[in-house]
Structure formats: C-alpha cells, structure tokens
Design a protein around this motif. Sequence first.
Motif, mmCIF file in Angstrom:
data_model
loop_
_atom_site.group_PDB
_atom_site.id
_atom_site.type_symbol
_atom_site.label_atom_id
_atom_site.label_comp_id
_atom_site.label_asym_id
_atom_site.label_seq_id
_atom_site.Cartn_x
_atom_site.Cartn_y
_atom_site.Cartn_z
ATOM 1 N N THR A 42 0.831 -1.208 0.000
ATOM 2 C CA THR A 42 0.000 0.000 0.000
ATOM 3 C C THR A 42 0.859 1.248 0.000
ATOM 4 O O THR A 42 0.602 2.206 -0.750
ATOM 5 C CB THR A 42 -0.925 -0.008 1.227
ATOM 6 O OG1 THR A 42 -1.726 -1.189 1.219
ATOM 7 C CG2 THR A 42 -1.826 1.216 1.223
ATOM 8 N N LEU A 46 0.872 4.128 -2.937
ATOM 9 C CA LEU A 46 0.451 5.501 -2.654
ATOM 10 C C LEU A 46 1.593 6.500 -2.808
ATOM 11 O O LEU A 46 1.345 7.672 -3.118
ATOM 12 C CB LEU A 46 -0.143 5.581 -1.240
ATOM 13 C CG LEU A 46 -1.637 5.286 -1.162
ATOM 14 C CD1 LEU A 46 -2.103 5.186 0.285
ATOM 15 C CD2 LEU A 46 -2.452 6.350 -1.896
ATOM 16 N N GLU A 57 -5.039 4.891 -6.546
ATOM 17 C CA GLU A 57 -4.813 3.649 -5.808
ATOM 18 C C GLU A 57 -6.046 3.280 -5.023
ATOM 19 O O GLU A 57 -6.682 4.139 -4.418
ATOM 20 C CB GLU A 57 -3.629 3.814 -4.847
ATOM 21 C CG GLU A 57 -3.385 2.634 -3.919
ATOM 22 C CD GLU A 57 -4.186 2.690 -2.609
ATOM 23 O OE1 GLU A 57 -4.270 1.649 -1.927
ATOM 24 O OE2 GLU A 57 -4.722 3.773 -2.286
ATOM 25 N N ARG A 58 -6.426 1.990 -5.048
ATOM 26 C CA ARG A 58 -7.435 1.462 -4.128
ATOM 27 C C ARG A 58 -7.030 0.062 -3.718
ATOM 28 O O ARG A 58 -6.720 -0.772 -4.555
ATOM 29 C CB ARG A 58 -8.836 1.420 -4.765
ATOM 30 C CG ARG A 58 -9.915 1.074 -3.729
ATOM 31 C CD ARG A 58 -11.340 1.040 -4.293
ATOM 32 N NE ARG A 58 -11.574 -0.154 -5.070
ATOM 33 C CZ ARG A 58 -11.889 -0.160 -6.346
ATOM 34 N NH1 ARG A 58 -11.990 0.983 -6.999
ATOM 35 N NH2 ARG A 58 -12.077 -1.292 -6.990
ATOM 36 N N SER A 60 -4.341 -0.997 -2.508
ATOM 37 C CA SER A 60 -2.945 -1.188 -2.927
ATOM 38 C C SER A 60 -2.771 -1.386 -4.436
ATOM 39 O O SER A 60 -1.644 -1.505 -4.919
ATOM 40 C CB SER A 60 -2.293 -2.366 -2.185
ATOM 41 O OG SER A 60 -2.654 -3.618 -2.738
ATOM 42 N N SER A 95 -6.216 3.948 6.017
ATOM 43 C CA SER A 95 -4.964 3.453 5.433
ATOM 44 C C SER A 95 -3.907 4.567 5.466
ATOM 45 O O SER A 95 -3.736 5.237 6.487
ATOM 46 C CB SER A 95 -5.212 2.933 4.021
ATOM 47 O OG SER A 95 -4.059 2.351 3.468
ATOM 48 N N SER A 98 -5.652 6.822 1.163
ATOM 49 C CA SER A 98 -6.235 6.457 -0.130
ATOM 50 C C SER A 98 -7.358 7.395 -0.546
ATOM 51 O O SER A 98 -7.369 7.923 -1.665
ATOM 52 C CB SER A 98 -6.760 5.016 -0.088
ATOM 53 O OG SER A 98 -5.714 4.103 0.123
ATOM 54 N N GLN A 102 -7.570 10.394 -3.379
ATOM 55 C CA GLN A 102 -8.627 10.197 -4.371
ATOM 56 C C GLN A 102 -9.491 11.442 -4.532
ATOM 57 O O GLN A 102 -9.965 11.748 -5.627
ATOM 58 C CB GLN A 102 -9.491 9.016 -3.945
ATOM 59 C CG GLN A 102 -10.652 8.687 -4.866
ATOM 60 C CD GLN A 102 -11.527 7.593 -4.276
ATOM 61 O OE1 GLN A 102 -11.484 7.329 -3.083
ATOM 62 N NE2 GLN A 102 -12.329 6.954 -5.114
#
Length: 265
Positions: A42, A46, A57-58, A60, A95, A98, A102
């Motif tokens: 991850t 990122l 990224e979603r 990882s 996380s 993420s 986004q």
Amino acid sequence: MFKLFSSKSKKLSYGWSGNYSNWNDLIDSIGGYSEASILDKTRNALLQVKNGTAIYERDSVLSDKIEHPFPLLTCLFKSAAQLQRPLHIIDFGGSLGSTYFQTKNMVGTAIASWNIVEQEHYVTAGKEHFEDDHLKFYPSIEACLQVQKPDLVLLSGSVQYLQEPHLFLKALAAYNFDFLVFDRTAFHQGKQDRLTLQIVPPEIYKAAYPSWFFQEDGFLNHFTTNYNKICEFPSYVEGETVLSIDQQPTGYNKGFYFVNKSKHA
C-alpha cells in the motif's frame, strides 16, 4: 484494517464465506498475521500517487483512472456548506490516505484537515512518508481529539473489520460529532449480523480476515437518537452493490450520511 493470512485459506474460494459464531475461533482457524507485506504494498503504491507517477490507488492496486466517489463528495460539500467553513475530517481506518488522495483535487478548499485514525504501524508509515500540513495520522480518535476538533467522521470500508463493531458504533454516536459518513459498508439480507471469512484475491494481496455483514436496522439503531439520516447511497465501486456470500447474492455495500440533530436542526 485488520488482515490475516494462512496457507489453510488457499483451499477456499476468494470472496466471503461462512456464518461464524466467534471472532476468536475464526482467527485461530486462519492463522498468523501478514500485515507488514500489505502495508509495504500500500505504501509503495500511494507513494507513486503522491509523487505523481501514478493516478489512483485502491486497496494497494494502481489504476490510470480515478474512480470519483461522488456520493461521498456530495456529503463533504454539503457539510462544509452547512458549517460555512472548511471541514476538519477524521478518516477512520483510512490506510495511508487512499481516500484523501482520491478526493483532494475535487474538494479543494472545502477541507481544512484530513486526520487518519489507523493501526500503529500505519500511523508510523503515514507520519514518515505522507504527513503534511493537511494530512495527519493518529492511533485513535482520542489522540486526534487532543490536537484537532473534527467536524465529520468518515468510515469507508472499515467498520465491518472491527472485532466488536457495535461497541464502537455506540461510542462513535456518543462523541456527538456534527456529521458521520459511512461508505462501502457491508450489509446483508439476513435478520442478524453475519460473521464471514473474506479471502482476498492474490492480485490485490495475499490475505484472509474476518468480515462482518450487518443487519441494516440494527446498524442504524445506533444513530436514531442523536442523528438524522439525510440520505443513503450505493457503493461507487463497480460490483459492490451485490456481494456474494457462499456464492449467494445476499450481501451489498452501501453508505449513509448522518447529521447531528442537536447541532443542525
């Protein structure tokens, strides 16, 4: 959030299965932890997003096209408009940022700070590689509250991975935050919560972990006293509006937006 893997899980199909009665028994049957490898994958993905060498990224996995979570964005903009100022957000189980990466180009100045509450090793990595003037990392809601007074709590795909989610939801309602947004939260058509085993496809990462599917009315009952439910919405992720448990299409991911009754009549 909490992730496990064992060689025993290789024999099982990817996705969700079972109807378990005890979280600890399920953990014992799965085996040991492999969180470090998930964190590494991850973080590396990122960092590419942060540095501009990747777009999105979603879980990882990198993509060259952003999936904009428009229902979530609507909730954020409405909350900021109601307060008439930028929002301070807690992203519970966020996380390494993420959802922050986004949405940051869309929300712009509507967000004053984005505060992620995560496990200790995610917090350590977040502070080392991603933290800046707007993005912060904390090991608990209480730790965040010592530094920042958040307006809105975002819980995207996280509550279903807690060992005792209803204790958490009760405590969350008692904090009396202005706004709560649940996104990508798992429910099913049964009459009570269902505890399943989730096997993650290896192209994402090698992991297996306990995963709840909530009975919707029981979930919502935590918020009827202090909050008004403004809207509900399906997951923005393709394929999550129907989830199969034991190969039966009985589950689904959806979201809710709650506004505090006492603060915003």
